[in-house]
Design a protein around this motif. Structure first.
Motif, PDB file in Angstrom:
ATOM      1  N   THR A 192     -30.689 -15.896  35.395  1.00 55.33           N
ATOM      2  CA  THR A 192     -30.069 -16.840  34.590  1.00 55.33           C
ATOM      3  C   THR A 192     -29.429 -16.179  33.409  1.00 55.33           C
ATOM      4  O   THR A 192     -29.038 -16.917  32.434  1.00 55.33           O
ATOM      5  CB  THR A 192     -31.021 -17.782  34.048  1.00 55.33           C
ATOM      6  N   VAL A 201     -33.520 -16.889  27.507  1.00 57.89           N
ATOM      7  CA  VAL A 201     -33.592 -17.821  28.471  1.00 57.89           C
ATOM      8  C   VAL A 201     -35.089 -18.505  28.468  1.00 57.89           C
ATOM      9  O   VAL A 201     -35.934 -17.376  28.765  1.00 57.89           O
ATOM     10  CB  VAL A 201     -33.114 -17.552  30.027  1.00 57.89           C
ATOM     11  N   VAL A 205     -28.642 -25.845  25.026  1.00 59.52           N
ATOM     12  CA  VAL A 205     -28.533 -24.553  24.343  1.00 59.52           C
ATOM     13  C   VAL A 205     -28.651 -24.955  22.976  1.00 59.52           C
ATOM     14  O   VAL A 205     -27.943 -25.764  22.299  1.00 59.52           O
ATOM     15  CB  VAL A 205     -27.091 -24.115  24.590  1.00 59.52           C
ATOM     16  N   ARG A 226     -28.154 -14.595  25.629  1.00 61.24           N
ATOM     17  CA  ARG A 226     -29.049 -15.741  25.252  1.00 61.24           C
ATOM     18  C   ARG A 226     -30.319 -15.416  25.599  1.00 61.24           C
ATOM     19  O   ARG A 226     -30.599 -14.802  26.871  1.00 61.24           O
ATOM     20  CB  ARG A 226     -28.610 -17.109  25.670  1.00 61.24           C
ATOM     21  N   GLU A 249     -22.783 -17.538  18.159  1.00 58.56           N
ATOM     22  CA  GLU A 249     -22.697 -17.141  19.561  1.00 58.56           C
ATOM     23  C   GLU A 249     -23.058 -15.811  19.812  1.00 58.56           C
ATOM     24  O   GLU A 249     -22.679 -14.930  19.171  1.00 58.56           O
ATOM     25  CB  GLU A 249     -21.526 -17.621  20.192  1.00 58.56           C
ATOM     26  N   ILE A 302     -33.965 -24.258  30.119  1.00 59.21           N
ATOM     27  CA  ILE A 302     -33.612 -24.663  31.645  1.00 59.21           C
ATOM     28  C   ILE A 302     -34.959 -25.043  32.412  1.00 59.21           C
ATOM     29  O   ILE A 302     -36.060 -24.939  31.833  1.00 59.21           O
ATOM     30  CB  ILE A 302     -33.132 -23.360  32.412  1.00 59.21           C
ATOM     31  N   GLU A 362     -31.364 -20.700  25.443  1.00 63.72           N
ATOM     32  CA  GLU A 362     -31.081 -21.568  26.608  1.00 63.72           C
ATOM     33  C   GLU A 362     -32.123 -22.154  27.382  1.00 63.72           C
ATOM     34  O   GLU A 362     -32.868 -21.426  28.104  1.00 63.72           O
ATOM     35  CB  GLU A 362     -30.025 -20.701  27.485  1.00 63.72           C
TER      36      GLU A 362
END
Length: 227
Positions: free
Chosen positions: A226, A143, A191, A141, A137, A214, A212
């Motif tokens: 985002t 996007v 993700v 992130r 993690e 989307i 990530e």
């Protein structure tokens, strides 16, 4: 994301990864057939009670076992070359995002959105929330949109790195002083995790990649909304 005791590849999230999985199955089948054939021949030779000392050559058999492996190699090489060219193909990308490798974190630049720049560090165990993956993690992130060709420009500021996300079929080296590019089109939101795949120093295993994905309509509202 891979799960414990998983033997197969991760589910594909891009057309290129689907091709890679198909080629893997194709090559694995050929390798399995060859392995079983050779094993059967060895066991038959070791266990048979028949002997013949008068045979000195067998030109027909030698011709077959020379031509047959060549045909098998061609059947494996042709789809491999096709996928190799697919991974290098650049078809008018809709977005360009630059990724810069450092010891030991990533920097992302959204060049099409006013030069938005941010760093992505691995989250220490004390900052993980329930359900977060240890050592995978990050605090920020990257996007990305789905159903649109995205070009990743990848380089490094210090040593060799490698920007890798297995489920997208991406693995591009980050080389100091050189700008590499790769283009992909994601097909499913979610993700997805990756890691640096080039040994880059003491903390090589502590610079994960989290993408990530989307829908395109949400992404076009602006990456600031985002992140």
């Amino acid at each position: 994301m891979a799960h414990p005791v998983q033997l197969s590849l991760q589910d594909a999230t891009s057309p290129v990864m689907e091709e890679l999985i198909t080629f893997h199955d194709h090559a694995f089948m050929a390798m399995s057939l060859i392995s079983f054939l050779v094993l059967y021949a060895l066991l038959s030779t070791l266990t048979t009670k028949l002997t013949n000392t008068s045979i000195t050559d067998a030109q027909e058999m030698e011709t077959i076992w020379t031509i047959l492996p060549a045909i098998i190699l061609i059947l494996i090489a042709l789809p491999s070359l096709r996928i190799l060219y697919l991974t290098d193909e650049v078809n008018d990308p809709s977005f360009t995002i630059k990724s810069i490798g450092h010891q030991w974190y990533w920097t992302y630049e959204y060049t099409d959105y006013g030069g938005l720049i941010f760093n992505s560090y691995m989250l220490p165990p004390l900052f993980l929330n329930p359900g977060d993956l240890r050592l995978l993690e990050v605090d920020n992130r990257v996007v990305l949109p789905i159903e649109a060709p995205v070009r990743m420009m990848i380089t490094s500021q210090d040593v060799l790195h490698s920007w890798t996300i297995p489920t997208l079929g991406l693995k591009t080296d980050a080389v100091p002083g050189r700008l590499n590019q790769t283009v992909f089109t994601a097909t499913r939101p979610g993700v997805y995790y990756g890691q640096c795949s080039e040994i880059c120093g003491a903390n090589h295993s502590f610079m994960p990649i989290v993408a990530e994905l989307i829908p395109l309509k949400i992404f076009e509202m602006g990456p600031v909304l985002t992140l």
